[in-house]
Design an enzyme around this catalytic site. Sequence first.
Site, PDB file in Angstrom:
ATOM      1  N   ALA A  98      29.817 -84.742  48.130  1.00 22.22           N
ATOM      2  CA  ALA A  98      29.409 -83.958  48.988  1.00 22.22           C
ATOM      3  C   ALA A  98      29.101 -83.151  48.393  1.00 22.22           C
ATOM      4  CB  ALA A  98      30.527 -83.878  49.834  1.00 22.22           C
ATOM      5  N   GLU A  99      28.225 -82.655  47.338  1.00 26.13           N
ATOM      6  CA  GLU A  99      27.898 -82.017  46.713  1.00 26.13           C
ATOM      7  C   GLU A  99      27.836 -79.970  47.795  1.00 26.13           C
ATOM      8  OE1 GLU A  99      26.798 -84.177  46.342  1.00 26.13           O
ATOM      9  OE2 GLU A  99      26.682 -85.035  43.612  1.00 26.13           O
ATOM     10  N   HIS A 151      18.564 -88.239  36.273  1.00 22.65           N
ATOM     11  CA  HIS A 151      19.541 -88.202  35.529  1.00 22.65           C
ATOM     12  C   HIS A 151      18.938 -87.759  33.829  1.00 22.65           C
ATOM     13  CE1 HIS A 151      21.325 -91.842  37.534  1.00 22.65           C
ATOM     14  NE2 HIS A 151      22.397 -91.031  37.310  1.00 22.65           N
TER      15      HIS A 151
END
Length: 677
Positions: free
Chosen positions: A412-413, A480
Site C-alpha cells: 500500500a505504497e 523493476h
Amino acid sequence: MAFPTPPACLAQRDLRSAVLTADTDAALLRIYAWMYLARTADNRILDLFRQGLIKGTVTGGQGNEGLIVPLALLADKSIDVISFTHRGFGGHLIWSDHLCDHLNQYCANAQSPTKAREGNIHHGDPKNRSLPMISHLGAMLSNVIGATDSQRRLGRKAVGFTFFGDGGSSTGDIHESLNLASLLSLPVIFIIENNQYAYSTPVSEQFTAGTELWKRAAGYGIEGFSLDATDPEATANTLAAAIEKVRSTSRPLLIEAHTLRLRGHAAYDTCDYLLPGESERFFSRDPLPKLRARLEAAGHTARLTSLETELNDFIEACVQTALAAPRPDPAGMEADLFAPDSPPLPWKPEPATPRHVTMAQAIGLAHRKILTERPESLVLGQDIGTYGGAFKVTDGLLKDFGRARVFNTPLAESACTGYAIGLALNGHRPIEEFQFADFSTEAATQITQNAATYHFRSGAAVPLVLRLPTGGGLTFGSFHSQELDSFFLSIPGLKALYPSTPQDAFNALLAAYEDNNPVLLFEHKGLYRRGKFDVSWDPHYRDIWQPAQRLAGDFATIVTYGEMVHLATEAAAYLSSEYERTFDLFDLRALAPLRLDAIRASVARTHRLIVIHEGRLTHGFGAELVARLGEEMFFDLEAPPLRIASLDLPVPFAPELESAYRPTKEKIVDRIATWMG
Ligand SMILES: Cc1ncc(C[n+]2csc(CCOP(=O)(O)OP(=O)(O)O)c2C)c(N)n1
Ligand SMILES: [Mg+2]
C-alpha cells in the site's frame, strides 16, 4: 489590524460528554452558536465569491454542520489529530484560530495562514495537528493515521479524525488507509460524509452499497455504524461515546454520517441534475432550523435571538477586517519552497574504524547508526523486517531494534507514504524503503502533491527519507529497472541524492535523514554489491549535497551520477590512453537542489560539456543540465554539448535488448570518440 473580539457565546470550543449529559440545553446552545457561526459565515463567503471578492471557488459546508460542529467540540484539541474536508469549515473555526484567520485564507490576502499560496478550504493548522487537505480525495486519511501514531508513540492518548465523502469512498487510498489503521491498531475515527452526491453523480452511480457504506468496516476487522448527522443532539451523544471508546481501545472505527450538501457541490453548481423535489427534501432535513426549533421549544427564544445578533455583527466586522487586509507579496515564495536547514545532528563519530562493506551493507550501517542514535527514527517498507528487504539492506535491523521501529508494511505504497508524512509532521523521522523505485509511482500523489508542496503551502516541515532502489542492467524488465529521477524532479519541493560509492551512500543517508524536507534517495541496484570498500564516520558527510570531482583533465567536462559514474570513469580511462584526451569528471551526487559552481568552473576551463545518465534522453535529467549550463555558458563552449542517455523506450527485458537500450562503456567511448571528431 486587530481582530474583532468574539462574542461570549464562542468562548467555549470544547464540549465533554459530562457537560452533554449534565446540562443538555447548555450543550445544545453551545453547538447551536458554532453551527450558526459556520452557516452564516459560509453563506457570507458565498456572497463574497459572487461579488468577485473571493477567487477560485467555494465548496460550502452548509448542511454538514450537524456533524462537524459536535465532533470538533468533542475532540481533545490539545492532543487529537484531524484533517477536515471541503465540507468542514465549521470544524476549522472550532479547532483553532480566529474567524478572521479563516476569512483571510478565503480572501487570499497578506495575512492568510497559507500566505495566500492556497485558497479556500485548503488550510489547516499543522502545529495544532489540523492537517491541511490537498484536493486529492482520500489522500489525507493516511496522514492522520501517521500523525496519530506519532502522538501515541510520544505517550499522548490521542484520537485521529479523518473524513471522506461518498465520492471519495471509491478511491484506493481509502481502502489502503482503513486496512493500515486496522493493521497497526491505531485510534482513528474514519467518518464518511455521505451526502448522496459526488459533484453531480448520485450514489447509485458510484457503488452498489446504497446507504450502507459503513458495513465495509467488517472487511477491515473494525467496528462501524451509521448515524443521522442532521440531528446534532443525537450525533453529539453518539460521537461522545464513540470517541471515548476509540481513545481507550485504540481500535479504528468507521462511521457513515448521513449528511447534507445544501448548496450543491460548489459556488458554480447549478444543481440541475437533482431530481424533482430532492432539494426541498434536503432543506426539510436541515440540522440548523431543526436544532433551533428544539431550543425554542425549551424556552430559549430570546437567548437564540440575541446570540444570532451578536454573531451576525461579529461576522460582518470580521469580513470587513479581512477585506481591508493588504494583498499578498510574491517576495519570499521561492525561499519558502524548502524548510530551512538546521544544524547537523550531534552524531557520534562512529564507526571510527573503517568497515569493509558493500554499498548495500553501507546503507544498512547508516540505518543502524540512525536507529541507535536517533530515537525519533523509524524504518518501514515491504519485507524489510525479518527478511531484511528485497536487497537485504535492512538485514538484522528488526532483531536489534524491535518491531515498533522497524516494520513491514502491506502493499500500500500510497497510504504508507502518507502515513510516513503524518509521522514526519509530528516530529518523527521515518525512512521508507520502496521495494523497487518503480513502485513509487503508486505513491506519486503523496510524494509530488502532498509531501513536496507541504512547506510551501503550510510552513510545516516534512522530514522524510524515501529510499528508491533504482536502475537497470540486471535483466529485471521494465517495471523493476527504471530511473525515475526526472519524473519526480520536475516537481518542485523534493530534494534528491544519488550516491555512487559505499561511503557516499552511508553519508547520503545521514544527510538525507537530518534534512527537514522530503528527500529521495536513489540507490542503484547494480551498485549494491559491486565490491567491498572501507566505510566509516565522515565528519564531512554533508558534502554529499555538492558534486565530487572524480577525474581531472582538460579536454572536456563530464557530468554524470549513479552507476554511470563507474562506466564513465572506465570510458574516460580508455579515451585518455587511446586518444590522449583527459577529462574532468564530476559525480553529481545531489540531483536537487543542483549545485553547479564547481562544474561551471570546469566548463569555463575545458570549454566542452558531456552529460551521461541512465534515464531516458527525452525530458531526461541531462536536458536540464545541458539547458542550464548551455544557457549560462554558451560563449564559453567550443563544441555542442553531448548527451548520452538511454533510448526513449520502456526498459526492455533481454540482456541484449537492455544493453542496446542503456549506455554501456563501449557506447560511451564510441559516442565521445565520434563527438571528438
Ligand atoms: C481523487 C480526486 N478525483 C477527483 C476530484 C475532483 N472532485 C473534487 S470534489 C469531488 C466530488 C467529491 O464527492 P464526495 O467525496 O462525495 O464529497 P462531497 O463533495 O459530496 O462532500 C470531485 C470529483 C478530487 N478532488 N480528487
Ligand atoms: Mg458526497
